[in-house]
Scaffold this active site. Sequence first.
Site, mmCIF file in Angstrom:
data_model
loop_
_atom_site.group_PDB
_atom_site.id
_atom_site.type_symbol
_atom_site.label_atom_id
_atom_site.label_comp_id
_atom_site.label_asym_id
_atom_site.label_seq_id
_atom_site.Cartn_x
_atom_site.Cartn_y
_atom_site.Cartn_z
ATOM 1 N N ASN A 9 0.646 -3.318 -35.124
ATOM 2 C CA ASN A 9 1.645 -4.200 -35.974
ATOM 3 C C ASN A 9 3.000 -3.510 -36.121
ATOM 4 O O ASN A 9 3.132 -2.581 -36.867
ATOM 5 C CB ASN A 9 1.237 -4.673 -37.225
ATOM 6 C CG ASN A 9 1.936 -5.385 -38.205
ATOM 7 O OD1 ASN A 9 2.951 -5.972 -37.531
ATOM 8 N ND2 ASN A 9 1.511 -5.668 -39.434
ATOM 9 N N TRP A 10 4.124 -4.044 -35.276
ATOM 10 C CA TRP A 10 5.204 -3.183 -35.325
ATOM 11 C C TRP A 10 6.092 -3.607 -36.593
ATOM 12 O O TRP A 10 7.254 -3.127 -36.799
ATOM 13 C CB TRP A 10 6.059 -3.311 -33.848
ATOM 14 C CG TRP A 10 5.290 -2.560 -32.811
ATOM 15 C CD1 TRP A 10 4.140 -1.547 -32.673
ATOM 16 C CD2 TRP A 10 6.084 -2.547 -31.475
ATOM 17 N NE1 TRP A 10 4.114 -1.022 -31.826
ATOM 18 C CE2 TRP A 10 4.943 -1.281 -30.717
ATOM 19 C CE3 TRP A 10 7.026 -3.082 -30.781
ATOM 20 C CZ2 TRP A 10 4.997 -1.250 -29.283
ATOM 21 C CZ3 TRP A 10 7.115 -2.854 -29.476
ATOM 22 C CH2 TRP A 10 6.350 -2.153 -28.862
ATOM 23 N N LYS A 11 5.942 -4.508 -37.247
ATOM 24 C CA LYS A 11 6.490 -5.214 -38.389
ATOM 25 C C LYS A 11 8.082 -5.422 -37.771
ATOM 26 O O LYS A 11 8.331 -5.454 -36.709
ATOM 27 C CB LYS A 11 6.409 -4.174 -39.529
ATOM 28 C CG LYS A 11 4.837 -3.684 -39.781
ATOM 29 C CD LYS A 11 4.660 -3.099 -41.142
ATOM 30 C CE LYS A 11 3.016 -2.894 -41.476
ATOM 31 N NZ LYS A 11 2.948 -2.505 -42.476
ATOM 32 N N HIS A 101 -0.681 -11.556 -43.557
ATOM 33 C CA HIS A 101 -0.442 -10.151 -43.813
ATOM 34 C C HIS A 101 0.061 -9.912 -45.385
ATOM 35 O O HIS A 101 0.830 -10.773 -45.618
ATOM 36 C CB HIS A 101 0.671 -9.451 -43.075
ATOM 37 C CG HIS A 101 0.728 -8.070 -43.016
ATOM 38 N ND1 HIS A 101 1.258 -7.447 -44.018
ATOM 39 C CD2 HIS A 101 0.252 -7.122 -42.337
ATOM 40 C CE1 HIS A 101 1.208 -6.254 -44.000
ATOM 41 N NE2 HIS A 101 0.360 -5.726 -42.714
ATOM 42 N N GLU A 103 2.303 -8.084 -46.485
ATOM 43 C CA GLU A 103 3.621 -8.143 -46.624
ATOM 44 C C GLU A 103 4.234 -9.682 -46.890
ATOM 45 O O GLU A 103 5.152 -9.786 -47.404
ATOM 46 C CB GLU A 103 4.319 -7.356 -45.804
ATOM 47 C CG GLU A 103 4.101 -5.899 -46.028
ATOM 48 C CD GLU A 103 3.974 -5.010 -44.865
ATOM 49 O OE1 GLU A 103 4.540 -5.327 -43.524
ATOM 50 O OE2 GLU A 103 3.679 -3.612 -44.875
ATOM 51 N N GLU A 183 -7.303 -4.914 -45.170
ATOM 52 C CA GLU A 183 -6.278 -4.227 -45.498
ATOM 53 C C GLU A 183 -6.041 -4.010 -46.962
ATOM 54 O O GLU A 183 -5.455 -5.039 -47.525
ATOM 55 C CB GLU A 183 -4.976 -4.666 -44.737
ATOM 56 C CG GLU A 183 -4.921 -4.787 -43.399
ATOM 57 C CD GLU A 183 -3.649 -4.575 -42.823
ATOM 58 O OE1 GLU A 183 -3.683 -3.781 -41.662
ATOM 59 O OE2 GLU A 183 -2.835 -5.341 -42.817
ATOM 60 N N GLY A 189 1.068 1.602 -45.517
ATOM 61 C CA GLY A 189 2.207 2.603 -45.761
ATOM 62 C C GLY A 189 2.198 3.513 -46.561
ATOM 63 O O GLY A 189 3.364 3.892 -47.149
ATOM 64 N N SER A 229 -2.520 2.750 -43.429
ATOM 65 C CA SER A 229 -2.412 4.200 -43.065
ATOM 66 C C SER A 229 -3.523 4.787 -41.739
ATOM 67 O O SER A 229 -3.688 5.851 -42.040
ATOM 68 C CB SER A 229 -2.344 4.925 -44.344
ATOM 69 O OG SER A 229 -1.337 4.434 -45.000
ATOM 70 N N GLY A 251 2.540 1.915 -39.134
ATOM 71 C CA GLY A 251 3.361 2.900 -39.113
ATOM 72 C C GLY A 251 3.263 3.571 -37.611
ATOM 73 O O GLY A 251 3.922 3.946 -37.040
HETATM 74 P P1 PGA Z 1 0.236 1.057 -41.975
HETATM 75 O O1 PGA Z 1 0.245 -0.655 -41.935
HETATM 76 O O2 PGA Z 1 -0.662 1.382 -40.909
HETATM 77 O O3 PGA Z 1 1.762 1.363 -42.010
HETATM 78 O O4 PGA Z 1 -0.208 1.141 -43.499
HETATM 79 C C1 PGA Z 1 -0.738 -1.426 -41.525
HETATM 80 C C2 PGA Z 1 -0.563 -2.776 -42.008
HETATM 81 O O5 PGA Z 1 0.270 -3.236 -42.549
HETATM 82 O O6 PGA Z 1 -1.029 -3.732 -40.911
#
Ligand code: PGA
Length: 288
Positions: A9-11, A101, A103, A183, A189, A229, A251
């Site tokens: 997931n490159w966000k 997600h 976010e 998650e 993150g 993470s 990340g």
């Molecule tokens: P992260 O993100 O590996 O940076 O914690 C995971 C995600 O949000 O899918």
Amino acid sequence: MRRIIVAANWKMNTTPADAGSLARTIGSRTREPGVIRVICPPYVCLAAVGDALRDGDVAATDGLGVEVGAQNVHHEPAGAYTGEVSAAMLDGLATWVIVGHSERRRDAGETDELIGRKLRAARAAGLRTILCVGEQLDERESGRAEAIVDAQLRGCLGGADLGALGLDGTGAGAVPWLTIAYEPVWAIGTGRTARGADAAAMAGAIRRTLIALGMPGGGEDVPVLYGGSVTSASIDEFLAEPSIDGALVGGASLKPDEMAGIVARAGMTAAARAGLDGTLAGDAPAMG
Ligand code: PGA
């Protein structure tokens, strides 16, 4: 046997100018048989990533290439929704999509009911869908994590005709259209991960909810990924759990070295599980 999946997931990172070369680098350094790799770049980079992956020598020795996913989709097929992208518009650009997600729940106010509508839209368009669920830190600390995730799943999937959604009859070796990503919000993150045993317990709870919702096959066909993470140093803890089928990586998924390490470990897990199961890791995946 469920497949091992590593989804990136490159966000909100990369541009159309640089996403293609990053995808090709990651693809060529992660050619592990038996591992399904998915890269989910921003919408505007989908075409560049797809072109780069078609072009490069990125397929694994079992023929599995890198698949492309979107990070979100709108629940309506078309209309006056400024700035949105429908499932039909992803045709030719993505075969996977992430929905729910944390976010987006946080920043776009997405509710379980809305996420359920996105799931149905994605399913109708033939997209493989990664549904994200997970608790907040206070919910984990007060012992409510499983209840929260159960409620999220019921809110997204409850009331749906699961048969019509095609959650049944996926068959051995097939990749069903639905994947769940557990998650924990406090692990995203932050550099802090859940413990493998806690993630495994949650995967069990997720499958119990799917059974309770009437999913034939007992939820055993549905892959459950861990996210939060994940790095090449922490992935082993999760893949050591037979109920965890891979990872959704944020990340670390932008770093080719990290992705190479993560997918290498996923490849070892795929080989070990295929050995246990007596099936070949290289069977072609089929849409369930
Ligand atoms: P992260 O993100 O590996 O940076 O914690 C995971 C995600 O949000 O899918």
